[in-house]
Design an enzyme around this catalytic site. Structure first.
Site, PDB file in Angstrom:
ATOM      1  N   LYS A  30       0.848  -1.204   0.000  1.00 16.38           N
ATOM      2  CA  LYS A  30       0.000   0.000   0.000  1.00 16.38           C
ATOM      3  C   LYS A  30       0.876   1.243   0.000  1.00 16.38           C
ATOM      4  O   LYS A  30       0.662   2.166  -0.792  1.00 16.38           O
ATOM      5  CB  LYS A  30      -0.890   0.011   1.236  1.00 16.38           C
ATOM      6  CG  LYS A  30      -1.581   1.351   1.518  1.00 16.38           C
ATOM      7  CD  LYS A  30      -2.498   1.325   2.715  1.00 16.38           C
ATOM      8  CE  LYS A  30      -1.812   1.701   3.970  1.00 16.38           C
ATOM      9  NZ  LYS A  30      -1.604   3.150   4.176  1.00 16.38           N
ATOM     10  N   ASN A  31       1.878   1.266   0.872  1.00 18.09           N
ATOM     11  CA  ASN A  31       2.646   2.494   1.075  1.00 18.09           C
ATOM     12  C   ASN A  31       3.709   2.742   0.016  1.00 18.09           C
ATOM     13  O   ASN A  31       4.327   3.802   0.010  1.00 18.09           O
ATOM     14  CB  ASN A  31       3.252   2.508   2.484  1.00 18.09           C
ATOM     15  CG  ASN A  31       2.168   2.667   3.546  1.00 18.09           C
ATOM     16  OD1 ASN A  31       1.019   2.987   3.215  1.00 18.09           O
ATOM     17  ND2 ASN A  31       2.512   2.421   4.784  1.00 18.09           N
ATOM     18  N   CYS A  77      -6.050  12.392  11.628  1.00 15.28           N
ATOM     19  CA  CYS A  77      -6.762  11.112  11.524  1.00 15.28           C
ATOM     20  C   CYS A  77      -6.660  10.453  12.900  1.00 15.28           C
ATOM     21  O   CYS A  77      -6.221  11.049  13.875  1.00 15.28           O
ATOM     22  CB  CYS A  77      -6.137  10.246  10.444  1.00 15.28           C
ATOM     23  SG  CYS A  77      -4.519   9.680  10.919  1.00 15.28           S
ATOM     24  N   ARG A  89      -1.216  14.640  12.296  1.00 18.81           N
ATOM     25  CA  ARG A  89      -0.628  14.486  10.953  1.00 18.81           C
ATOM     26  C   ARG A  89      -0.406  15.835  10.250  1.00 18.81           C
ATOM     27  O   ARG A  89      -0.978  16.113   9.204  1.00 18.81           O
ATOM     28  CB  ARG A  89      -1.481  13.571  10.075  1.00 18.81           C
ATOM     29  CG  ARG A  89      -1.949  12.267  10.680  1.00 18.81           C
ATOM     30  CD  ARG A  89      -0.921  11.192  10.833  1.00 18.81           C
ATOM     31  NE  ARG A  89      -0.394  10.623   9.631  1.00 18.81           N
ATOM     32  CZ  ARG A  89      -0.921   9.575   8.970  1.00 18.81           C
ATOM     33  NH1 ARG A  89      -2.054   9.078   9.387  1.00 18.81           N
ATOM     34  NH2 ARG A  89      -0.348   9.082   7.900  1.00 18.81           N
ATOM     35  N   ASP A 112       3.949   0.914  11.997  1.00 20.73           N
ATOM     36  CA  ASP A 112       2.786   0.250  11.389  1.00 20.73           C
ATOM     37  C   ASP A 112       2.620  -1.194  11.849  1.00 20.73           C
ATOM     38  O   ASP A 112       1.602  -1.817  11.523  1.00 20.73           O
ATOM     39  CB  ASP A 112       2.876   0.281   9.858  1.00 20.73           C
ATOM     40  CG  ASP A 112       2.732   1.693   9.334  1.00 20.73           C
ATOM     41  OD1 ASP A 112       3.062   1.938   8.162  1.00 20.73           O
ATOM     42  OD2 ASP A 112       2.311   2.579  10.115  1.00 20.73           O
ATOM     43  N   ARG A 131      -8.854  -0.732   4.095  1.00 25.06           N
ATOM     44  CA  ARG A 131      -8.089   0.347   3.481  1.00 25.06           C
ATOM     45  C   ARG A 131      -6.714  -0.161   3.060  1.00 25.06           C
ATOM     46  O   ARG A 131      -6.143   0.296   2.078  1.00 25.06           O
ATOM     47  CB  ARG A 131      -7.908   1.507   4.462  1.00 25.06           C
ATOM     48  CG  ARG A 131      -9.110   2.401   4.663  1.00 25.06           C
ATOM     49  CD  ARG A 131      -8.746   3.599   5.517  1.00 25.06           C
ATOM     50  NE  ARG A 131      -7.445   4.091   5.138  1.00 25.06           N
ATOM     51  CZ  ARG A 131      -6.535   4.538   6.012  1.00 25.06           C
ATOM     52  NH1 ARG A 131      -6.814   4.574   7.305  1.00 25.06           N
ATOM     53  NH2 ARG A 131      -5.354   4.971   5.612  1.00 25.06           N
TER      54      ARG A 131
HETATM   55  C1  EPZ Z   1       3.623   7.202   6.071  1.00 29.53           C
HETATM   56  O1  EPZ Z   1       2.785   8.187   6.638  1.00 29.53           O
HETATM   57  C2  EPZ Z   1       2.777   5.943   5.963  1.00 29.53           C
HETATM   58  N1  EPZ Z   1       1.644   6.178   5.067  1.00 29.53           N
HETATM   59  C3  EPZ Z   1       2.278   5.544   7.346  1.00 29.53           C
HETATM   60  O2  EPZ Z   1       1.541   4.323   7.209  1.00 29.53           O
HETATM   61  C4  EPZ Z   1       3.496   5.280   8.239  1.00 29.53           C
HETATM   62  O3  EPZ Z   1       3.047   4.979   9.543  1.00 29.53           O
HETATM   63  C5  EPZ Z   1       4.381   6.531   8.275  1.00 29.53           C
HETATM   64  O4  EPZ Z   1       4.752   6.915   6.936  1.00 29.53           O
HETATM   65  C6  EPZ Z   1       5.656   6.312   9.085  1.00 29.53           C
HETATM   66  O5  EPZ Z   1       6.366   5.239   8.554  1.00 29.53           O
HETATM   67  C7  EPZ Z   1       1.840   6.101   3.722  1.00 29.53           C
HETATM   68  O6  EPZ Z   1       2.954   5.888   3.250  1.00 29.53           O
HETATM   69  C8  EPZ Z   1       0.634   6.275   2.874  1.00 29.53           C
HETATM   70  P1  EPZ Z   1       5.442  10.657   8.296  1.00 29.53           P
HETATM   71  P2  EPZ Z   1       3.272   9.731   6.711  1.00 29.53           P
HETATM   72  O7  EPZ Z   1       5.313  11.890   7.498  1.00 29.53           O
HETATM   73  O8  EPZ Z   1       3.999  10.074   5.485  1.00 29.53           O
HETATM   74  C9  EPZ Z   1       5.166  14.009  11.608  1.00 29.53           C
HETATM   75  C10 EPZ Z   1      -0.270   2.856   7.547  1.00 29.53           C
HETATM   76  O9  EPZ Z   1      -0.878   2.378   8.512  1.00 29.53           O
HETATM   77  N2  EPZ Z   1       5.103  14.960  10.486  1.00 29.53           N
HETATM   78  O10 EPZ Z   1       6.732   9.898   8.269  1.00 29.53           O
HETATM   79  O11 EPZ Z   1       2.109  10.559   7.093  1.00 29.53           O
HETATM   80  C11 EPZ Z   1       3.874  13.213  11.741  1.00 29.53           C
HETATM   81  O12 EPZ Z   1       2.921  13.942  12.489  1.00 29.53           O
HETATM   82  C12 EPZ Z   1       0.136   4.320   7.562  1.00 29.53           C
HETATM   83  O13 EPZ Z   1       0.014   2.228   6.498  1.00 29.53           O
HETATM   84  C13 EPZ Z   1       5.172  16.322  10.754  1.00 29.53           C
HETATM   85  O14 EPZ Z   1       5.282  16.739  11.902  1.00 29.53           O
HETATM   86  O15 EPZ Z   1       4.277   9.638   7.946  1.00 29.53           O
HETATM   87  C14 EPZ Z   1       4.309  11.966  12.443  1.00 29.53           C
HETATM   88  O16 EPZ Z   1       4.346  12.210  13.834  1.00 29.53           O
HETATM   89  C15 EPZ Z   1      -0.134   4.986   8.913  1.00 29.53           C
HETATM   90  N3  EPZ Z   1       5.098  17.206   9.722  1.00 29.53           N
HETATM   91  C16 EPZ Z   1       5.731  11.747  11.927  1.00 29.53           C
HETATM   92  O17 EPZ Z   1       6.140  12.990  11.341  1.00 29.53           O
HETATM   93  C17 EPZ Z   1       4.960  16.790   8.424  1.00 29.53           C
HETATM   94  O18 EPZ Z   1       4.913  17.643   7.514  1.00 29.53           O
HETATM   95  C18 EPZ Z   1       5.835  10.661  10.886  1.00 29.53           C
HETATM   96  O19 EPZ Z   1       5.047  11.032   9.808  1.00 29.53           O
HETATM   97  C19 EPZ Z   1       4.882  15.398   8.169  1.00 29.53           C
HETATM   98  C20 EPZ Z   1       4.961  14.506   9.213  1.00 29.53           C
END
Ligand code: EPZ
Length: 427
Positions: free
Chosen positions: A22-23, A116, A121, A305, A397
């Site tokens: 998915k990711n 979410c 996020r 995850d 999802r």
């Molecule tokens: C991706 O989400 C994945 N989703 C998530 O998988 C996964 O948990 C996550 O990466 C971490 O590995 C997809 O790839 C579609 P991040 P993403 O930006 O990109 C903070 C699943 O269950 N942050 O690395 O949203 C954020 O709040 C899903 O498959 C900021 O502060 O993750 C979080 O605390 C859930 N500012 C941390 O970074 C930003 O602009 C990690 O988020 C962006 C993120």
């Protein structure tokens, strides 16, 4: 809304070939806008998030069709740069489209994805990165409006190795003028898969999988045929299913190295773990042992995850365990649901203190989010009696027919749409 009825006392055993990731698929689908020629994607998972991404691409004017298991996306007819509110709101990862729409059309208009179930996020890192590439971004009225002309390459230092921000900047930089260097980039395997896809389309990207990714902008990409990587989180979920039910499951068609940290944990729990180049076999040896301390971290740390699924396993392990969630601020909502099944745990901010119990008992629980829902399925399989999981559509999802996979491994998950057994409906 759909409910899943999970029968307890299961022992999962057998072999499962894991779905496409998915990711990896979601950012790759967003990247099809950059190619301007037809793309053939193999192993794209049939899951709600991917279907929603395809709907968004269609709303932008792309043509999308399936040929057997292959997905053909043709963005030559794409003409719109406004992302639909409803779909984009439901699919947080539509934010990846910001970079590719902006790169393709020199402007983009997207709804703010909002928070979410697992955290608020924010997307500040995404927007800061795009501004570094000379995009003019206005945030107003719940929407993000970007204008850019031809973006200009720059050095982007990420305060945090955000997966989505890294991917968004990579996509925006592919057709920018000059070189972009992303420092403190996320290193997840899905970033490498995105890079491999972009290179197959003729874009010049290298360094993914390491903290510095370099993109040299080109005018335009070309068509490609590409196979999406296997889903390491789905693979890990079914491995934990073997451990929690005292079973013996082999997951094939996967990349064992992408879940090394989980394999180590399962061995520490007492499981026998054997791996080949593209498969992992997990054999439980009696009741799992508790694991003193685990914390989630960006890759190559333990994946957030898989935290909920490990939480379920540790809930029935022999001994106490501590689990720290460092990535998302609200990713323990499954803890309360597990307590309804007689699990014992205490949550102190980002730390879970888990006291293993001999047996969970079936109950009515809620899937608050995708991975939390998967964790409840695993708990239900190991419990005594039946577990009803409300809002199980959230599990769909990210998991391709998890109910059928578990059925083939000897478990029983019956889907009820508005109270009607789907199994009955198909008979
Ligand atoms: C991706 O989400 C994945 N989703 C998530 O998988 C996964 O948990 C996550 O990466 C971490 O590995 C997809 O790839 C579609 P991040 P993403 O930006 O990109 C903070 C699943 O269950 N942050 O690395 O949203 C954020 O709040 C899903 O498959 C900021 O502060 O993750 C979080 O605390 C859930 N500012 C941390 O970074 C930003 O602009 C990690 O988020 C962006 C993120």
């Amino acid at each position: 809304m759909s409910d899943w009825v999970v029968r307890g006392g299961a022992v999962l055993s057998g072999t499962v070939s894991v779905q496409g990731s998915k990711n990896a698929a979601l950012p790759i689908l967003a990247a099809t806008l950059l190619a301007e020629e037809p793309i053939r994607l193999l192993n794209c998972p049939v899951i709600r998030d991917a279907e929603n991404m395809l709907k968004i691409l269609r709303s932008l004017g792309c043509t999308v069709r399936r040929e057997g298991d292959d997905l053909i996306v043709d963005s030559r007819t794409a003409s719109d740069f406004v992302l639909p509110t409803a779909l984009s709101g439901e699919l947080r990862s539509s934010i990846f489209l910001l970079g590719s729409v902006l790169s393709r059309f020199s402007e983009a208009d997207a709804p703010y994805p909002g928070g979410c179930e697992i955290g608020n996020r924010p997307i500040d890192l995404h927007l800061e990165g795009l501004r570094r590439l000379n995009a003019v971004i206005e945030e107003r009225g719940g929407r993000i409006r970007c204008r850019g002309g031809r973006l200009r390459g720059a050095v982007v230092d990420l305060d945090y190795p955000s997966v989505g921000a890294t991917e968004n900047i990579m996509l925006a930089a592919c057709r920018a003028e000059g070189r972009t260097t992303v420092r403190n980039a996320a290193c997840e395997p899905e970033i490498v898969d995105l890079q491999n896809f972009l290179r197959a389309c003729g874009f010049r990207v290298h360094g993914a999988g390491m903290p510095t990714v370099v993109i040299d902008g080109v005018e335009q990409g070309h068509g490609a045929t590409y196979r999406v990587m296997p889903d390491r989180i789905a693979a890990g979920t079914y491995m934990i299913g073997a451990a929690i039910t005292g079973g013996d499951v082999t997951v094939t068609g996967m990349q064992p190295d992408a879940v090394d940290t989980l394999l180590y944990k399962l061995s520490a729990c007492g499981c026998e773990v054997t791996k080949t180049a593209d498969s992992v076999r997990v054999r439980a040896r009696g009741r799992a042992r508790g694991v003193a301390f685990t914390e989630t971290r960006p890759y190559p740390g333990f994946p957030t995850d898989l935290q909920p699924q490990l939480f379920s396993l540790l809930s029935v392990a022999d001994g106490n365990s501590v689990l720290v969630e460092n990535v998302f601020e609200n990713r323990f909502r499954h803890a309360q649901e597990l307590k309804r099944m007689d699990a014992k745990n205490r949550i102190l901010d980002r730390t879970a203190i888990i006291t293993g119990v001999e047996r969970l008992h079936g109950a009515e629980v809620i899937a608050h989010d995708l991975r939390g829902g998967a964790a409840l399925v695993l708990a239900g399989l190991s419990a005594e009696g039946e577990t009803v999981i409300r809002h199980a559509e959230r599990i769909e999802r990210g998991y391709e027919r998890m109910d059928s996979v578990i059925g083939r491994l000897g478990g029983s998950v019956i889907r009820k749409e508005d109270g009607i057994d789907q199994e009955e409906k198909t008979q």
